[in-house]
Design an enzyme around this catalytic site. Structure first.
Site, PDB file in Angstrom:
ATOM      1  N   ASP A 140       0.811  -1.219   0.000  1.00  0.00           N
ATOM      2  CA  ASP A 140       0.000   0.000   0.000  1.00  0.00           C
ATOM      3  C   ASP A 140       0.841   1.263   0.000  1.00  0.00           C
ATOM      4  O   ASP A 140       2.052   1.227   0.185  1.00  0.00           O
ATOM      5  CB  ASP A 140      -0.970  -0.005   1.198  1.00  0.00           C
ATOM      6  CG  ASP A 140      -0.298  -0.414   2.511  1.00  0.00           C
ATOM      7  OD1 ASP A 140       0.941  -0.460   2.556  1.00  0.00           O
ATOM      8  OD2 ASP A 140      -1.020  -0.688   3.481  1.00  0.00           O
TER       9      ASP A 140
ATOM     10  N   HIS B 181      -7.222  -4.561  10.071  1.00  0.00           N
ATOM     11  CA  HIS B 181      -6.948  -4.367   8.645  1.00  0.00           C
ATOM     12  C   HIS B 181      -5.637  -5.037   8.227  1.00  0.00           C
ATOM     13  O   HIS B 181      -4.722  -5.205   9.019  1.00  0.00           O
ATOM     14  CB  HIS B 181      -7.015  -2.891   8.224  1.00  0.00           C
ATOM     15  CG  HIS B 181      -5.911  -2.009   8.675  1.00  0.00           C
ATOM     16  ND1 HIS B 181      -6.113  -0.705   9.090  1.00  0.00           N
ATOM     17  CD2 HIS B 181      -4.583  -2.198   8.747  1.00  0.00           C
ATOM     18  CE1 HIS B 181      -4.962  -0.160   9.391  1.00  0.00           C
ATOM     19  NE2 HIS B 181      -4.014  -1.043   9.202  1.00  0.00           N
TER      20      HIS B 181
HETATM   21  C1  GLP Z   1      -0.649   0.529   8.737  1.00  0.00           C
HETATM   22  C2  GLP Z   1      -0.284  -0.274   7.478  1.00  0.00           C
HETATM   23  C3  GLP Z   1      -0.416  -1.743   7.687  1.00  0.00           C
HETATM   24  C4  GLP Z   1       0.192  -2.145   9.001  1.00  0.00           C
HETATM   25  C5  GLP Z   1      -0.552  -1.507  10.125  1.00  0.00           C
HETATM   26  C6  GLP Z   1      -0.005  -1.883  11.497  1.00  0.00           C
HETATM   27  O1  GLP Z   1      -1.923   1.048   8.745  1.00  0.00           O
HETATM   28  N1  GLP Z   1      -1.003   0.102   6.318  1.00  0.00           N
HETATM   29  O2  GLP Z   1       0.168  -2.424   6.589  1.00  0.00           O
HETATM   30  O3  GLP Z   1       0.157  -3.527   9.125  1.00  0.00           O
HETATM   31  O4  GLP Z   1      -0.485  -0.113   9.989  1.00  0.00           O
HETATM   32  O5  GLP Z   1       1.081  -1.092  11.816  1.00  0.00           O
HETATM   33  P1  GLP Z   1       2.149  -1.413  12.910  1.00  0.00           P
HETATM   34  O6  GLP Z   1       2.973  -2.516  12.360  1.00  0.00           O
HETATM   35  O7  GLP Z   1       2.954  -0.149  13.050  1.00  0.00           O
HETATM   36  O8  GLP Z   1       1.420  -1.790  14.139  1.00  0.00           O
END
Ligand code: GLP
Length: 250
Positions: free
Chosen positions: A68, A139
């Site tokens: 993304d 998500h």
């Molecule tokens: C973002 C990204 C995701 C990611 C999520 C969790 O929104 N688009 O791909 O998995 O956050 O982030 P983190 O790994 O910092 O907890």
């Protein structure tokens, strides 16, 4: 089918995930990798950088596709996912820039960009390994809770909770992009192996819901229950609710 790669700390668990990827790259130096951003894959990428520096693996023939990108952020913006990938992996290993791919956050026509990225994914080929984090709301990529699972790459409106969660990287809430382009769930599921990284107490509830709850687009990561080969890399904190409800499965 879930396989658990668990350890007490994020660092130790990430090492197990890195070993999986290192093994894969040793066996297939031309692998296609699906890559993720966020704080979860940081130690994992650091281990891959180290293995590359030590000559254990090469990225010269590897191709990558990212999940993304934020709409409105150019690759030189320090919160763009393109920037993140350069900082944490691409600029530190021998991957060829032309073999790395992300959606463009600055495309004028978002629908055309989504179509272009979908075509590109087909052209690059089936990922041998897709790395994923999990959002606090379940998500994956930026596929937010919805009524249906988005099949292909689409422009998504971020939920309030995601904007809030991601505001920690920006100086104010107003600066957090409100939209993103994300690979769809159908495209994510094409991968031969999927590696989901989840660390810390904040992920404990949602990880249990995603892996053991109902398969529903309201919890996008729950679709992983239908995939053949999924590796769950988690630390003790993220595993807490699973262990409480389902025993010492890992
Ligand atoms: C973002 C990204 C995701 C990611 C999520 C969790 O929104 N688009 O791909 O998995 O956050 O982030 P983190 O790994 O910092 O907890």
């Amino acid at each position: 089918m879930f396989h658990f790669l668990c350890a007490s700390t994020k660092k130790e668990a990430s090492r197990l995930a890195a070993d999986l990827a290192i093994d894969l790259l040793k066996k297939n130096p031309e692998a296609v990798l699906g890559l993720a951003t966020g704080s979860s894959p940081l130690d994992f990428y650091a281990d891959l950088v180290e293995a590359n520096k030590a000559g254990q693996i090469s990225f010269k023939k590897v191709k990558s596709v990212n999940l993304d990108e934020y709409v409105g952020l150019a690759p030189d913006h320090d919160q763009s996912y393109a920037y993140f990938m350069h900082e944490n992996l691409f600029d530190k290993v021998d991957i060829l820039p032309e073999n790395t791919h992300l959606p463009s956050g600055t495309a004028k026509d978002l629908d055309a960009e989504c179509r272009r990225y979908h075509e590109l994914l087909l052209e690059v080929g089936t990922p041998d390994l897709q790395v994923l984090g999990i959002g606090n709301n379940g998500h994956i990529g930026f596929n937010e809770p919805a009524d249906v699972f988005p099949e292909n790459t689409s422009a998504v409106t971020l939920t309030e909770s995601t904007i809030r969660a991601n505001s920690r990287f920006f100086s104010s809430m107003d600066e957090v992009p409100k939209m993103a382009i994300s690979m769809g769930v159908g495209e994510i599921l094409r991968a031969k192996k999927i590696l989901l990284l989840a660390f810390g107490t904040a992920k404990a509830e949602i990880l249990e819901k995603a892996l053991f709850g109902e398969v529903t687009p309201r919890v996008p990561a729950s679709i992983l229950q239908t995939a053949d080969e999924v590796y769950i890399c988690a630390d003790d904190e993220a595993m807490a609710v699973i262990r409480e409800k389902h025993g010492a499965i890992a």
